[in-house]
Design a protein around this motif. Structure first.
Motif, PDB file in Angstrom:
ATOM      1  N   LEU A 231      63.177  40.010  53.424  1.00  0.00           N
ATOM      2  CA  LEU A 231      63.899  41.224  53.734  1.00  0.00           C
ATOM      3  C   LEU A 231      63.397  41.594  54.810  1.00  0.00           C
ATOM      4  CD1 LEU A 231      62.911  43.781  51.747  1.00  0.00           C
ATOM      5  CD2 LEU A 231      60.886  44.219  52.079  1.00  0.00           C
ATOM      6  N   LYS A 232      64.933  42.571  54.590  1.00  0.00           N
ATOM      7  CA  LYS A 232      65.040  43.298  55.928  1.00  0.00           C
ATOM      8  C   LYS A 232      64.923  44.994  56.001  1.00  0.00           C
ATOM      9  CE  LYS A 232      68.182  39.686  57.101  1.00  0.00           C
ATOM     10  NZ  LYS A 232      69.824  38.947  57.483  1.00  0.00           N
ATOM     11  N   ARG A 233      64.752  45.174  55.469  1.00  0.00           N
ATOM     12  CA  ARG A 233      64.524  46.759  55.147  1.00  0.00           C
ATOM     13  C   ARG A 233      63.482  46.791  53.662  1.00  0.00           C
ATOM     14  NH1 ARG A 233      69.723  45.255  56.867  1.00  0.00           N
ATOM     15  NH2 ARG A 233      70.459  45.054  54.637  1.00  0.00           N
ATOM     16  N   LEU A 234      62.937  47.654  54.751  1.00  0.00           N
ATOM     17  CA  LEU A 234      61.942  48.443  53.192  1.00  0.00           C
ATOM     18  C   LEU A 234      61.821  50.122  53.793  1.00  0.00           C
ATOM     19  CD1 LEU A 234      59.641  47.787  51.150  1.00  0.00           C
ATOM     20  CD2 LEU A 234      58.378  47.040  53.440  1.00  0.00           C
ATOM     21  N   GLU A 235      62.006  50.653  52.085  1.00  0.00           N
ATOM     22  CA  GLU A 235      61.783  52.019  52.438  1.00  0.00           C
ATOM     23  C   GLU A 235      60.598  52.308  51.539  1.00  0.00           C
ATOM     24  OE1 GLU A 235      64.230  56.167  52.045  1.00  0.00           O
ATOM     25  OE2 GLU A 235      65.117  54.524  51.774  1.00  0.00           O
ATOM     26  N   MET A 236      59.163  53.213  51.310  1.00  0.00           N
ATOM     27  CA  MET A 236      58.287  53.190  50.252  1.00  0.00           C
ATOM     28  C   MET A 236      58.084  54.707  50.670  1.00  0.00           C
ATOM     29  SD  MET A 236      56.211  50.264  51.979  1.00  0.00           S
ATOM     30  CE  MET A 236      56.005  50.482  53.640  1.00  0.00           C
ATOM     31  N   CYS A 237      58.171  55.825  49.713  1.00  0.00           N
ATOM     32  CA  CYS A 237      57.172  56.422  49.062  1.00  0.00           C
ATOM     33  C   CYS A 237      56.318  56.830  48.155  1.00  0.00           C
ATOM     34  CB  CYS A 237      58.152  57.547  48.509  1.00  0.00           C
ATOM     35  SG  CYS A 237      58.445  59.533  48.574  1.00  0.00           S
ATOM     36  N   PHE A 238      55.087  57.614  48.787  1.00  0.00           N
ATOM     37  CA  PHE A 238      54.397  57.583  47.711  1.00  0.00           C
ATOM     38  C   PHE A 238      53.299  59.216  47.614  1.00  0.00           C
ATOM     39  CE2 PHE A 238      53.415  53.671  51.109  1.00  0.00           C
ATOM     40  CZ  PHE A 238      53.495  53.201  50.131  1.00  0.00           C
ATOM     41  N   THR A 239      53.151  59.125  46.406  1.00  0.00           N
ATOM     42  CA  THR A 239      52.608  59.724  45.954  1.00  0.00           C
ATOM     43  C   THR A 239      51.084  60.303  45.352  1.00  0.00           C
ATOM     44  OG1 THR A 239      53.423  59.799  43.476  1.00  0.00           O
ATOM     45  CG2 THR A 239      54.713  61.201  44.854  1.00  0.00           C
ATOM     46  N   TRP A 240      50.666  58.828  45.631  1.00  0.00           N
ATOM     47  CA  TRP A 240      49.509  58.267  45.942  1.00  0.00           C
ATOM     48  C   TRP A 240      48.363  57.511  46.473  1.00  0.00           C
ATOM     49  CZ3 TRP A 240      47.039  61.553  41.693  1.00  0.00           C
ATOM     50  CH2 TRP A 240      45.320  61.335  41.837  1.00  0.00           C
ATOM     51  N   ALA A 241      47.661  57.336  46.815  1.00  0.00           N
ATOM     52  CA  ALA A 241      46.451  56.768  47.413  1.00  0.00           C
ATOM     53  C   ALA A 241      47.215  55.101  47.369  1.00  0.00           C
ATOM     54  CB  ALA A 241      45.043  56.867  47.470  1.00  0.00           C
ATOM     55  N   LEU A 251      61.704  41.806  58.810  1.00  0.00           N
ATOM     56  CA  LEU A 251      61.854  42.528  58.925  1.00  0.00           C
ATOM     57  C   LEU A 251      61.987  43.597  60.056  1.00  0.00           C
ATOM     58  CD1 LEU A 251      61.465  45.016  56.623  1.00  0.00           C
ATOM     59  CD2 LEU A 251      59.079  45.448  57.930  1.00  0.00           C
ATOM     60  N   ASP A 252      63.760  44.310  59.507  1.00  0.00           N
ATOM     61  CA  ASP A 252      63.646  44.579  60.994  1.00  0.00           C
ATOM     62  C   ASP A 252      64.514  46.311  60.817  1.00  0.00           C
ATOM     63  OD1 ASP A 252      66.751  45.992  59.045  1.00  0.00           O
ATOM     64  OD2 ASP A 252      67.241  43.967  59.774  1.00  0.00           O
ATOM     65  N   SER A 253      63.869  46.947  59.669  1.00  0.00           N
ATOM     66  CA  SER A 253      63.406  47.976  59.571  1.00  0.00           C
ATOM     67  C   SER A 253      62.670  48.911  58.678  1.00  0.00           C
ATOM     68  CB  SER A 253      65.349  49.136  58.806  1.00  0.00           C
ATOM     69  OG  SER A 253      64.621  50.149  58.953  1.00  0.00           O
ATOM     70  N   ILE A 254      62.061  49.327  58.900  1.00  0.00           N
ATOM     71  CA  ILE A 254      60.960  49.915  57.484  1.00  0.00           C
ATOM     72  C   ILE A 254      60.653  51.879  57.507  1.00  0.00           C
ATOM     73  CG2 ILE A 254      59.189  50.117  59.362  1.00  0.00           C
ATOM     74  CD1 ILE A 254      56.876  48.998  56.996  1.00  0.00           C
ATOM     75  N   SER A 255      60.296  52.382  56.694  1.00  0.00           N
ATOM     76  CA  SER A 255      60.174  53.832  56.626  1.00  0.00           C
ATOM     77  C   SER A 255      59.130  54.033  56.004  1.00  0.00           C
ATOM     78  CB  SER A 255      61.422  54.266  55.951  1.00  0.00           C
ATOM     79  OG  SER A 255      61.506  55.522  55.687  1.00  0.00           O
ATOM     80  N   ALA A 277      61.568  40.570  64.493  1.00  0.00           N
ATOM     81  CA  ALA A 277      62.653  41.809  64.858  1.00  0.00           C
ATOM     82  C   ALA A 277      62.694  42.688  64.473  1.00  0.00           C
ATOM     83  CB  ALA A 277      63.857  40.698  63.825  1.00  0.00           C
ATOM     84  N   LEU A 278      61.944  43.631  64.195  1.00  0.00           N
ATOM     85  CA  LEU A 278      61.919  45.315  63.814  1.00  0.00           C
ATOM     86  C   LEU A 278      62.810  46.337  65.078  1.00  0.00           C
ATOM     87  CD1 LEU A 278      60.287  47.341  61.399  1.00  0.00           C
ATOM     88  CD2 LEU A 278      58.099  47.388  63.348  1.00  0.00           C
ATOM     89  N   LEU A 279      63.331  46.804  64.482  1.00  0.00           N
ATOM     90  CA  LEU A 279      63.755  47.504  65.146  1.00  0.00           C
ATOM     91  C   LEU A 279      63.772  49.114  65.449  1.00  0.00           C
ATOM     92  CD1 LEU A 279      67.449  45.625  65.368  1.00  0.00           C
ATOM     93  CD2 LEU A 279      65.911  45.287  66.975  1.00  0.00           C
ATOM     94  N   ALA A 280      63.631  48.839  63.771  1.00  0.00           N
ATOM     95  CA  ALA A 280      63.575  50.968  63.910  1.00  0.00           C
ATOM     96  C   ALA A 280      62.377  51.115  62.410  1.00  0.00           C
ATOM     97  CB  ALA A 280      65.232  51.048  62.998  1.00  0.00           C
ATOM     98  N   CYS A 281      61.924  52.182  62.358  1.00  0.00           N
ATOM     99  CA  CYS A 281      60.932  52.998  61.824  1.00  0.00           C
ATOM    100  C   CYS A 281      60.833  54.467  61.871  1.00  0.00           C
ATOM    101  CB  CYS A 281      59.149  52.412  63.127  1.00  0.00           C
ATOM    102  SG  CYS A 281      57.774  52.694  61.879  1.00  0.00           S
ATOM    103  N   SER A 282      60.826  54.659  60.323  1.00  0.00           N
ATOM    104  CA  SER A 282      60.329  55.577  60.550  1.00  0.00           C
ATOM    105  C   SER A 282      59.219  56.529  59.563  1.00  0.00           C
ATOM    106  CB  SER A 282      61.425  56.300  59.522  1.00  0.00           C
ATOM    107  OG  SER A 282      62.125  57.541  58.971  1.00  0.00           O
TER     108      SER A 282
END
Length: 485
Positions: A231-241, A251-255, A277-282
């Motif tokens: 896994l290199k890019r991970l994007e997560m969106c939550f509507t609950w705990a 991993l090089d990018s996480i959102s 190698a993490l380069l970007a974070c949002s």
């Protein structure tokens, strides 16, 4: 005396034009069918079908397409499923996409589309199903998650996980999957936990994962363990705990985004081992006070302290990360929604070179003003080379907000090379919402009158109606008045 036969000249020119067209058409017809199908696959399906009128050979050529991208309004879906879909007879489908627009109901039936695709599922490498109505929940057949050749999967309507999915041992089998974008919706958090963990563990080549989760009827804590070496890019969106434990050393990018997480519920992110190698974070969801939607442990900030690109909401994030210095950060972007602060974060970014502010279109009818640090950050004085500001015309007091910010930045940015301001149209019709308005000509004049500390800085202004820039150096607005008046 010279005589010219005009009629004969016209005939000769027409003949040459016809010969050129026939020659080009002849070269196209010399191509084998599989190359013509490659060309047709680059066209929208409607345009590919239109080629049937060209000749007998082309009449049914489009029915053998192996890359099929269907972009259609919902009211045209049923005629398409009955009249066009049965004519697509290719047994080898490489890319299959369905984009439903203008969906006005949560009750849609696309079972015939999936039934048609099921007969060709052995070779599908990319599968995409997207709608502009976020709350529909069509029945997704299980074979979608068992495609041996699938490389990319995108399911944007809610994927409803029924309680009988609890046994996920045979639910997922995607040995070649590299990119997945899925939205989950379920009533039992244990089903979601197992489904997501199984999706990752059964995809040994997965590099890009984007997921959104909505859970109802359950207040228990949710813990999801994501473990993947690929896994290199991970994007997560939550509507609950939710608590996500990440073990992804490459991993090089996480959102991370919280979307209306009910308070006092919070979501938590933690790492087993720090990605090297993490380069970007949002991160979206930082708020102030005790009502934080996001609970990020201190080790999370130590992990992201080495990133080069950081995007965050401008809602006073500095108290949460006060001990952290972003030693390698060169690009910082603020998404400004309901507050105008956060410039103090620049004190913790000694290597910053590019600063971006996105003034969201919902920033209207507010009385906020910028909160500037007592002393100018060192990076702003010595390192910052580029400032970009994206603004929407509906932002209330737009001229005041921009000029207040620019007076501070241009006064302190001694190494600045470029300031670019872009006024973008709103993403949706917001008529009747907010009262933002501004005099564009007056704003441009004031903008170019702001004094600059950097002798090399230049200013550019873009909007849907004009484009104005100077050639660099410290200039007054006098050179621009002839253009603006």
């Amino acid at each position: 005396m010279c005589h010219i036969d005009l009629d004969r000249t016209r005939i000769t020119k027409r003949k040459k034009t016809t010969e050129n067209c026939n020659c080009e058409q002849g070269r196209l017809n010399e191509l084998p069918d599989h190359l013509l199908l490659v060309i047709l696959s680059l066209l929208p399906l409607k345009s590919a079908i239109a080629t049937a009128v060209l000749s007998r050979r082309w009449r049914w050529l489009w029915t053998n397409l192996f890359d099929i991208d269907i972009d259609i309004n919902y009211n045209q879906l049923l005629p398409f499923l009955h009249n066009v879909l049965p004519k697509l007879t290719s047994p080898y489908i490489r890319y299959l996409g369905l984009n439903l627009r203008l969906v006005s109901s949560s009750d849609i039936n696309i079972s015939s589309w999936f039934d048609w695709a099921a007969c060709r599922n052995k070779h599908i490498r990319q599968l995409r199903f997207v709608t502009d109505y976020p709350h529909i929940s069509p029945e997704i057949p299980l074979w979608v998650f068992q495609l041996p050749c699938l490389v990319q999967l995108e399911l944007k309507p809610w994927l409803v996980l029924r309680d009988d999915y609890a046994d996920t041992t045979t639910l997922f089998n995607l040995p070649n999957l590299k990119k997945a974008c899925v939205e989950f919706y379920c009533s039992d958090h244990r089903v979601f936990e197992k489904a997501l963990e199984k999706l990752v563990s059964c995809s040994p080549l997965l590099e890009d994962l984007s997921f959104k989760v909505g859970i109802w009827g359950d207040d228990d804590d949710i813990v999801v363990n994501l473990s993947s070496r690929s896994l290199k890019r991970l994007e997560m969106c939550f509507t609950w705990a939710i608590h996500v434990v990440i073990n992804a050393p490459n991993l090089d990018s996480i959102s991370i985004r919280a979307d209306n997480v009910p308070k006092p519920s919070r979501y938590r992110i933690s790492f087993v081992d720090s990605p090297t190698a993490l380069l970007a974070c949002s991160i979206w969801g930082w708020t102030d006070g005790l009502d934080d939607d996001v609970l990020l442990p201190s080790n999370f900030f130590s992990v992201i302290s080495g990133v080069r690109f950081l995007t965050t909401l401008d809602q006073n994030p500095s108290p949460l990360i006060a001990p952290i210095t972003f030693r390698s950060l060169t690009h910082l972007q603020f998404k400004v929604g309901y507050a105008l602060s956060g410039l103090a974060l620049l004190q913790q970014c000694p290597a910053l070179e590019v600063l971006t502010y996105d003034l969201h279109e919902y920033l209207f009818d507010t009385d906020f003003s910028w909160s500037f640090p007592d002393s100018a950050p060192k990076c702003l004085v010595t390192r910052l080379k580029r400032i970009e500001i994206l603004a929407h015309p509906l932002v209330s007091r737009l001229e005041f907000i921009l000029l207040q910010l620019l007076n501070y930045l241009l006064h302190n940015a001694e190494a600045l090379e470029l300031l670019r301001i872009t006024i973008t149209p709103p993403h949706r019709d917001l008529s009747g919402i907010g009262s933002g308005s501004y005099d564009e000509v007056h704003l441009i004049k004031k903008l170019f009158e702001v004094p600059r500390s950097s002798p090399l800085s230049r200013v550019e202004f873009y909007s849907p109606s004009c484009r104005v820039m100077d050639g660099g150096g410290i200039k007054s607005a006098s050179s621009l008045r002839t253009l603006l008046d």
